[in-house]
Each structure stands twice: as C-alpha cells, then as structure tokens.
Design a protein around this motif. Structure first.
Motif, short mmCIF file in Angstrom:
data_model
loop_
_atom_site.label_atom_id
_atom_site.label_comp_id
_atom_site.label_asym_id
_atom_site.label_seq_id
_atom_site.Cartn_x
_atom_site.Cartn_y
_atom_site.Cartn_z
N UNK A 113 -15.09 -8.35 -3.49
CA UNK A 113 -14.68 -8.16 -2.09
C UNK A 113 -14.60 -9.52 -1.39
N UNK A 114 -13.47 -9.76 -0.72
CA UNK A 114 -13.36 -10.94 0.16
C UNK A 114 -13.68 -10.43 1.55
N UNK A 115 -14.81 -10.86 2.09
CA UNK A 115 -15.48 -10.14 3.17
C UNK A 115 -14.90 -10.32 4.56
N UNK A 116 -14.01 -11.30 4.74
CA UNK A 116 -13.51 -11.56 6.09
C UNK A 116 -12.05 -11.20 6.29
N UNK A 117 -11.51 -10.36 5.40
CA UNK A 117 -10.15 -9.86 5.62
C UNK A 117 -9.07 -10.71 5.01
N UNK A 118 -7.84 -10.26 5.19
CA UNK A 118 -6.70 -10.88 4.52
C UNK A 118 -6.58 -12.37 4.82
N UNK A 119 -6.71 -12.73 6.09
CA UNK A 119 -6.63 -14.15 6.47
C UNK A 119 -7.82 -14.57 7.33
N UNK A 120 -8.97 -13.94 7.11
CA UNK A 120 -10.16 -14.33 7.83
C UNK A 120 -10.33 -13.68 9.18
N UNK A 121 -9.59 -12.58 9.44
CA UNK A 121 -9.62 -11.97 10.76
C UNK A 121 -10.76 -10.97 10.97
N UNK A 122 -11.42 -10.54 9.89
CA UNK A 122 -12.49 -9.54 10.01
C UNK A 122 -13.82 -10.23 10.27
N UNK A 123 -14.16 -10.37 11.54
CA UNK A 123 -15.31 -11.17 11.95
C UNK A 123 -16.10 -10.43 13.02
N UNK A 124 -17.42 -10.60 12.99
CA UNK A 124 -18.28 -10.02 14.01
C UNK A 124 -19.06 -11.13 14.70
N UNK A 125 -19.19 -11.03 16.01
CA UNK A 125 -20.01 -11.97 16.78
C UNK A 125 -21.45 -11.48 16.80
#
Length: 356
Positions: A113-125
């Motif tokens: 699993x690449x944990x931050x999405x296709x281009x790094x957009x899956x992020x939590x503050x």
C-alpha cells in the motif's frame, strides 16, 4: 532511565540463522498482545529507489510477516510517495518500483500500500505538542492502521546525518505536504526556462494558486501540497530545499512523536544494520558501506534503537569514530535524538540485551 534494546549479531553466513534471529527479536518485544485479532498492521519500510542496491533486502522482512500472520493479524507493507521527482513520486510508479525491488504480493502474499494516495493527496492533519509544529500532516492509510511494525534500514543521510527509526516514522509516514514542511520554509519554485505553459500544474492545483504570466507562477494561495511538482512533465517545478539540517531534524522528531503517540503501545521498531551506505536509499545508486554488516536490533523506543545503532556503527568503524561525521562534517545527527528525547518521544539512554 535507560530503555532495553535487543541486539542480535550477524555472524552466521547461513541465511536461516539471521531469519531465526529476527523472529527471536520480535518475540522479545512481546508482539502477541498488540497485533492479534485480525488487526490491520502496517509494516513500514523503505522500498528503495530503482538502481539502489543497499536498501533492506526483502528476505529479511519474511520473518516479520510470518510472525504477524501467526498472530492472526492482517499485515500489509506500506510506504509513502517521495517529495522529489523519481521512481517513487506517484503511486503507479512507486508500486512498479517496489515490485522490481522485490516488495510485492508474490514475495510476501500480503498487499503493498502506498499510504498517501495517487500523488500524495491523502493526508490527515494531526495535532502535536511540539516546539516548532502544532500540527503534522500524516499519510491517511498509515494513520488509519490499527498497529505498526517499523522496519528500518540504518544508514547515513545527506541532510540529517543518519536515517533510522525516527526518520522512518517521520519522513516516511508524512504526506508530500508534510515532507515539504520538514524540508523547506517556502512554497515550490518554478524554473521558467523549463516551463512550457502547458497548464497541467494549474489543472491539478486544488488551491487555484498557479497563474500564467506567460510562464507559470505560484501565488501566496499555495498550500504546499506539491502536486504541481509531481505532475509537471518538464520538471520545471521544484522544491526550495532551504531548511537547515538542525530544524529538519527537530521537525522530524515532532512528526515521529505524533505517529508514536498515535499508536501508543501498538508500535514496534526493528533496525537492520546491513549494507550501511553513507546516503539515503532514495538515491538511484549507493556508495560503499561505511562498516561491516552488524546485525539486527529491536525495541519499543525509536530514540534508543537509533542511538544504539549509531553507537554500534561508530564502534565498528575505523578508529571507533562516527563514519558519517567524516562525510557530513557540518551535520550533527544526534540533534534529532536529543530533541526527540526532550519532547518525550524516547530516551537516548539504553541497555543492550544480546539475543542469540
């Protein structure tokens, strides 16, 4: 107060011996109560940039995966996309790179699993009680896991002096935006001599922060998500790598504390002191190791395990001196560990327990 760090040397040339030792190190840290009952367990490691040969060998992950399966958990291999442009900039290329380096379903029979999405957009503050930061930006699929085993290849690093467990749960667990915060104090920059005004950057900018005049310009509306860096076909948009090593290390420690505190007692650390290259595994090549292969360590304290790894490498290097300090004369790699200890992440005092 000192922390226990379990250590097993790598003296037997038979492959089965080191694999058994890794299992024994896991058992010493009592993972049974932490990783059972079908919990989703992230096995955080570094897949290595294509062309690098010093990264952690997949075969050494086998006993980690098998142990987690025996405990009836649901393990998955995980990493995040890189801030720089390379073979691990986006999820598609990253998964292809992981497959080529041996981190794949065929090898482990578990998902990658690449944990931050296709281009790094899956992020939590995530809030953190730090001295430099109030919030950190963490890859969503790491944060949402039930537990984590952090498997780190201990080596040198051109910006932070060393890379071990602290770096693996800070840089390695941050989204692209989080990585930018650690590396830079400003928004991305446009190299106008390379810009063709194709418009892809603006089309992918969620903040509408890119205008053309006639070349691309990034406005103050930029949120630092760095998607423009990932999508530019000309490599015209880049990071201003202007943060000092000292501050990068302190920010790393604060990111690491957020991850460590989030998982509470459901996080375990393994450091592998093999192929100790002087630079990060993000390079598409690697230099000669700075010392011989020394073995494996385990602990529940990321600060103690990194300090023990650093001391072992120095002790086993020519003259018993820090080999990274000879290469990176202006960098003090212990800053990250001192700051981590100061904010309550762990202890630089440790007690080595040998495991045969």
């Amino acid at each position: 107060m000192s922390t226990k760090v379990f250590y097993s040397t790598l003296q037997n040339k038979s492959l089965q011996s080191p694999l058994n030792k890794i299992t024994r190190l896991l058992n010493k840290c009592d993972p049974k109560s932490k990783y059972g009952d079908k919990q989703l367990v992230a096995v955080k490691t570094h897949f290595g940039e294509y062309g690098n040969t010093a990264f952690l060998k997949p075969v050494y992950l086998r006993p980690v995966i098998e142990k987690l399966k025996q405990l009836k958990s649901n393990p998955f291999l995980v990493d995040t996309n890189t801030l720089y442009v390379g073979m691990r900039t986006n999820t598609v290329d990253h998964l292809h790179n992981a497959f080529l380096n041996g981190f794949n379903y065929s090898t482990f029979q578990i998902p990658v699993v690449i944990a931050d999405g296709l281009r790094g957009e899956n992020s939590l503050d995530i809030p953190v009680d730090g001295e430099l930061l109030e919030h950190v930006k963490i890859a969503s699929d790491i944060y949402n896991a039930d537990a984590m085993v952090v498997v780190s290849h201990f080596k040198g690093h051109e910006l932070t002096g060393i890379g071990g467990a602290v770096k693996n749960i800070s840089m390695g667990c941050a989204s692209r935006q989080g990585k930018l915060i650690m590396h830079s104090t400003s928004k991305p920059v446009v190299h106008k001599d390379k810009c063709t005004s194709c418009g892809l950057c603006a089309a992918n900018c969620a903040a509408d922060a890119i205008v053309f005049n006639p070349k691309a310009e990034i406005t103050e509306a930029c949120t630092g998500c760095t998607r423009c860096v990932a999508v530019c076909p000309e490599g015209a948009i880049d990071i201003d790598w202007n943060e000092s090593s000292d501050n990068t290390q302190r920010k790393m420690a604060e990111y690491a504390k957020a991850i460590h505190d989030h998982f509470e007692n459901k996080i375990l650390y393994l450091n592998f002191i093999t192929d100790v290259a002087p630079t990060c595994d993000c390079f598409p090549a690697n230099d000669t190791p700075v010392c011989s292969d020394l073995g494996f360590l385990s602990s529940t304290d990321p600060v103690a395990i990194d300090k023990a790894s650093f001391d072992l490498v120095a002790k086993n290097s020519p003259g018993g001196l820090d080999p990274f300090g000879k290469i990176y004369k202006e960098i003090d790699p212990i800053i990250q560990l001192r700051h981590a200890e100061k904010i309550g992440l762990g202890s630089t005092s440790y007690e080595i327990k040998m495991v045969k």
